[in-house]
Design a protein around this motif. Structure first.
Motif, PDB file in Angstrom:
ATOM      1  N   GLU A 109       0.828   7.720  18.908  1.00  0.00           N
ATOM      2  CA  GLU A 109       0.502   8.993  19.609  1.00  0.00           C
ATOM      3  C   GLU A 109       1.507   9.725  20.365  1.00  0.00           C
ATOM      4  O   GLU A 109       1.174  11.020  20.368  1.00  0.00           O
ATOM      5  CB  GLU A 109      -0.716   8.925  20.428  1.00  0.00           C
ATOM      6  N   ALA A 110       2.551   9.252  20.893  1.00  0.00           N
ATOM      7  CA  ALA A 110       3.586   9.979  21.590  1.00  0.00           C
ATOM      8  C   ALA A 110       4.224  10.830  20.723  1.00  0.00           C
ATOM      9  O   ALA A 110       4.344  10.904  19.569  1.00  0.00           O
ATOM     10  CB  ALA A 110       4.435   9.102  22.359  1.00  0.00           C
ATOM     11  N   GLU A 111       4.764  12.138  21.263  1.00  0.00           N
ATOM     12  CA  GLU A 111       5.602  13.138  20.663  1.00  0.00           C
ATOM     13  C   GLU A 111       6.721  12.284  20.433  1.00  0.00           C
ATOM     14  O   GLU A 111       7.676  12.754  19.292  1.00  0.00           O
ATOM     15  CB  GLU A 111       5.840  14.278  21.390  1.00  0.00           C
ATOM     16  N   GLN A 112       7.455  11.357  21.067  1.00  0.00           N
ATOM     17  CA  GLN A 112       8.574  10.723  20.935  1.00  0.00           C
ATOM     18  C   GLN A 112       8.354   9.247  20.917  1.00  0.00           C
ATOM     19  O   GLN A 112       7.558   8.698  21.829  1.00  0.00           O
ATOM     20  CB  GLN A 112       9.736  11.112  22.123  1.00  0.00           C
ATOM     21  N   PRO A 113       8.906   8.316  19.993  1.00  0.00           N
ATOM     22  CA  PRO A 113       9.939   8.755  19.043  1.00  0.00           C
ATOM     23  C   PRO A 113       9.202   9.510  17.821  1.00  0.00           C
ATOM     24  O   PRO A 113       7.790   9.543  17.672  1.00  0.00           O
ATOM     25  CB  PRO A 113      10.257   7.450  18.516  1.00  0.00           C
ATOM     26  N   ARG A 114       9.905  10.254  17.007  1.00  0.00           N
ATOM     27  CA  ARG A 114       9.245  11.008  16.107  1.00  0.00           C
ATOM     28  C   ARG A 114       8.962  10.050  15.067  1.00  0.00           C
ATOM     29  O   ARG A 114       9.533   8.844  14.761  1.00  0.00           O
ATOM     30  CB  ARG A 114      10.387  12.135  15.312  1.00  0.00           C
ATOM     31  N   LYS A 115       7.754  10.271  14.215  1.00  0.00           N
ATOM     32  CA  LYS A 115       7.337   9.582  13.210  1.00  0.00           C
ATOM     33  C   LYS A 115       7.586   9.895  11.832  1.00  0.00           C
ATOM     34  O   LYS A 115       6.827  11.172  11.557  1.00  0.00           O
ATOM     35  CB  LYS A 115       5.775   9.310  13.422  1.00  0.00           C
ATOM     36  N   VAL A 116       8.284   9.707  10.996  1.00  0.00           N
ATOM     37  CA  VAL A 116       8.400  10.131   9.804  1.00  0.00           C
ATOM     38  C   VAL A 116       7.576   9.311   8.662  1.00  0.00           C
ATOM     39  O   VAL A 116       7.603   8.181   8.746  1.00  0.00           O
ATOM     40  CB  VAL A 116      10.136   9.687   9.164  1.00  0.00           C
ATOM     41  N   VAL A 117       6.774  10.160   8.225  1.00  0.00           N
ATOM     42  CA  VAL A 117       5.679   9.550   7.154  1.00  0.00           C
ATOM     43  C   VAL A 117       5.658  10.457   5.986  1.00  0.00           C
ATOM     44  O   VAL A 117       6.123  11.500   6.108  1.00  0.00           O
ATOM     45  CB  VAL A 117       4.396   9.721   7.980  1.00  0.00           C
ATOM     46  N   HIS A 118       4.864   9.922   4.988  1.00  0.00           N
ATOM     47  CA  HIS A 118       4.800  10.603   3.465  1.00  0.00           C
ATOM     48  C   HIS A 118       3.400  10.794   3.379  1.00  0.00           C
ATOM     49  O   HIS A 118       2.580  10.022   3.636  1.00  0.00           O
ATOM     50  CB  HIS A 118       5.418   9.957   2.478  1.00  0.00           C
ATOM     51  N   TYR A 119       2.991  12.277   3.259  1.00  0.00           N
ATOM     52  CA  TYR A 119       1.657  12.409   2.958  1.00  0.00           C
ATOM     53  C   TYR A 119       0.694  12.361   4.474  1.00  0.00           C
ATOM     54  O   TYR A 119      -0.185  11.604   4.360  1.00  0.00           O
ATOM     55  CB  TYR A 119       0.909  11.835   1.997  1.00  0.00           C
ATOM     56  N   SER A 120       1.446  12.753   5.304  1.00  0.00           N
ATOM     57  CA  SER A 120       0.843  12.812   6.776  1.00  0.00           C
ATOM     58  C   SER A 120      -0.755  13.059   6.859  1.00  0.00           C
ATOM     59  O   SER A 120      -1.227  12.532   7.768  1.00  0.00           O
ATOM     60  CB  SER A 120       1.680  13.586   7.896  1.00  0.00           C
ATOM     61  N   HIS A 121      -1.143  13.999   5.965  1.00  0.00           N
ATOM     62  CA  HIS A 121      -2.584  14.235   6.016  1.00  0.00           C
ATOM     63  C   HIS A 121      -3.547  13.128   5.618  1.00  0.00           C
ATOM     64  O   HIS A 121      -4.500  12.991   6.181  1.00  0.00           O
ATOM     65  CB  HIS A 121      -2.845  15.720   5.262  1.00  0.00           C
ATOM     66  N   ARG A 122      -3.200  12.436   4.808  1.00  0.00           N
ATOM     67  CA  ARG A 122      -3.786  10.982   4.373  1.00  0.00           C
ATOM     68  C   ARG A 122      -3.584   9.987   5.747  1.00  0.00           C
ATOM     69  O   ARG A 122      -4.780   9.618   6.082  1.00  0.00           O
ATOM     70  CB  ARG A 122      -3.122  10.399   3.177  1.00  0.00           C
ATOM     71  N   ILE A 123      -2.310   9.867   5.959  1.00  0.00           N
ATOM     72  CA  ILE A 123      -2.248   8.916   7.118  1.00  0.00           C
ATOM     73  C   ILE A 123      -2.888   9.226   8.412  1.00  0.00           C
ATOM     74  O   ILE A 123      -3.367   8.393   9.408  1.00  0.00           O
ATOM     75  CB  ILE A 123      -0.848   8.508   7.259  1.00  0.00           C
ATOM     76  N   ALA A 124      -2.619  10.478   8.568  1.00  0.00           N
ATOM     77  CA  ALA A 124      -3.453  11.152  10.005  1.00  0.00           C
ATOM     78  C   ALA A 124      -4.905  10.847  10.006  1.00  0.00           C
ATOM     79  O   ALA A 124      -5.509  10.608  10.994  1.00  0.00           O
ATOM     80  CB  ALA A 124      -3.051  12.468  10.448  1.00  0.00           C
ATOM     81  N   ASP A 125      -5.541  11.123   8.761  1.00  0.00           N
ATOM     82  CA  ASP A 125      -7.057  10.899   8.811  1.00  0.00           C
ATOM     83  C   ASP A 125      -7.477   9.566   8.867  1.00  0.00           C
ATOM     84  O   ASP A 125      -8.367   9.200   9.440  1.00  0.00           O
ATOM     85  CB  ASP A 125      -7.371  11.626   7.295  1.00  0.00           C
ATOM     86  N   ILE A 138       4.900  14.140  14.329  1.00  0.00           N
ATOM     87  CA  ILE A 138       5.098  13.776  12.960  1.00  0.00           C
ATOM     88  C   ILE A 138       6.070  14.830  12.301  1.00  0.00           C
ATOM     89  O   ILE A 138       6.317  15.845  12.443  1.00  0.00           O
ATOM     90  CB  ILE A 138       3.591  14.056  12.207  1.00  0.00           C
ATOM     91  N   CYS A 139       6.690  14.142  11.409  1.00  0.00           N
ATOM     92  CA  CYS A 139       7.724  14.800  10.539  1.00  0.00           C
ATOM     93  C   CYS A 139       7.494  14.005   9.043  1.00  0.00           C
ATOM     94  O   CYS A 139       7.812  13.054   8.769  1.00  0.00           O
ATOM     95  CB  CYS A 139       9.228  14.448  10.802  1.00  0.00           C
ATOM     96  N   ASP A 140       7.058  15.067   8.368  1.00  0.00           N
ATOM     97  CA  ASP A 140       6.511  14.746   6.984  1.00  0.00           C
ATOM     98  C   ASP A 140       7.483  14.706   6.028  1.00  0.00           C
ATOM     99  O   ASP A 140       8.143  15.846   5.842  1.00  0.00           O
ATOM    100  CB  ASP A 140       5.239  15.646   6.552  1.00  0.00           C
TER     101      ASP A 140
END
Length: 289
Positions: A109-125, A138-140
């Motif tokens: 949930e923290a802003e740091q460290p940055r989270k590199v994910v792919h299709y963040s809309h699916r993972i965030a949901d 999030i860095c998508d």
């Protein structure tokens, strides 16, 4: 949801992009990846490995995340959370652990460290509805890919890695991922096979490399803004509406990504050469010693 629907690949993902974004791995990166794949840490209980992983994650400026399964967001339970740090890969067996514990949740949930994910809309949901946590920082990599290609076609993580790093798909996927047994493809069967562990480690490590390659230099505010908006795609929707918009070829929310946005000046997108990549990798290794 049928097996064929869940395993369908995106037909448009590997078409020749308008912008040349194929930059193979440097020798240093290949050797570094090989070493990392030889020391995957599987975590199935809150033992010393678990606490070491938490401390390592907290010490990073950015980490790469992979959730399996996550393709249908809130509609599937979490089985595995894979995390790549600068030197290690941690596979959290959420099915065995029972949940994502508070110390890991706070990192996510923290802003740091940055989270590199792919299709963040699916993972965030998925995270919001399965674990009641809001993924932060999030860095998508899909957003970065759309900006680099200057268009927005569906592209799965393996396809994106193959496209950007020039790696053959057969070198990325494993039999369990492309096979017919749904529990294996969704990583819900136990025990997890060695091929599955190496697949997840490879994806989460290469995802980080791919994202850094696409936004070489620094994480620009515009990419972060679009990543944040994209990750909130399914917020406020009912489960029925979300299910309809989570098909493999869905373009739901893609309008939030501006593929014409220039990440550099008018000369186009500047990406590093293999020599620059090798030099950076060596400098990074030295800094970690």
């Amino acid at each position: 949801m049928s097996d064929s629907e869940g395993n369908e690949s995106f037909s448009s993902a590997l078409e020749t992009p308008q912008v040349d974004i194929r930059y193979p791995l440097g020798k240093g990166e290949v050797e570094s990846l090989r070493k990392k794949l030889d020391r995957i840490v599987l975590i199935q209980q809150t033992d010393s490995k678990y606490h070491k992983a938490v401390e390592d994650m907290k010490d990073q400026t950015s980490i790469s995340l992979l959730v399996e399964p996550s393709f249908y967001g809130r509609h599937q339970a979490t089985s595995v959370l894979a995390v790549a740090t600068a030197n290690d890969t941690y596979i959290f067996d959420i099915k065995a652990l029972g949940c994502i514990f508070p110390e890991v949740a706070r990192i996510l949930e923290a802003e740091q460290p940055r989270k590199v994910v792919h299709y963040s809309h699916r993972i965030a949901d998925h995270m919001r509805h399965k674990h009641r946590l809001t993924l932060g920082g999030i860095c998508d990599s899909f957003v970065a890919l759309c900006l680099a290609r200057q268009e927005r076609s569906p592209c799965s993580l393996p396809e994106a890695i193959s496209l950007v790093l020039g790696l053959p798909m057969e070198d990325l996927v494993c039999e369990e991922v492309i096979g017919a047994i749904e529990s294996r493809r969704n990583f819900t069967a136990r025990p997890l096979t060695r091929s599955q562990l190496r697949y997840m480690a490879k994806m989460v490590q290469l995802q980080h490399l791919m994202h850094d390659r696409l936004i070489y230099g620094s994480i620009c505010a515009e990419v972060q803004r679009m990543s944040l908006e994209f990750s909130h795609n399914y917020s406020g929707f009912t489960s029925c509406d979300v299910a309809i918009n989570m098909g493999p070829s869905s373009r739901f929310g893609f309008h939030l990504i501006d593929p014409s946005y220039k990440m550099t000046d008018d000369r186009g997108i500047t990406l590093p050469t293999p020599d620059e990549i090798d030099r950076q990798e060596l400098e990074h290794i030295k800094s970690r010693k």
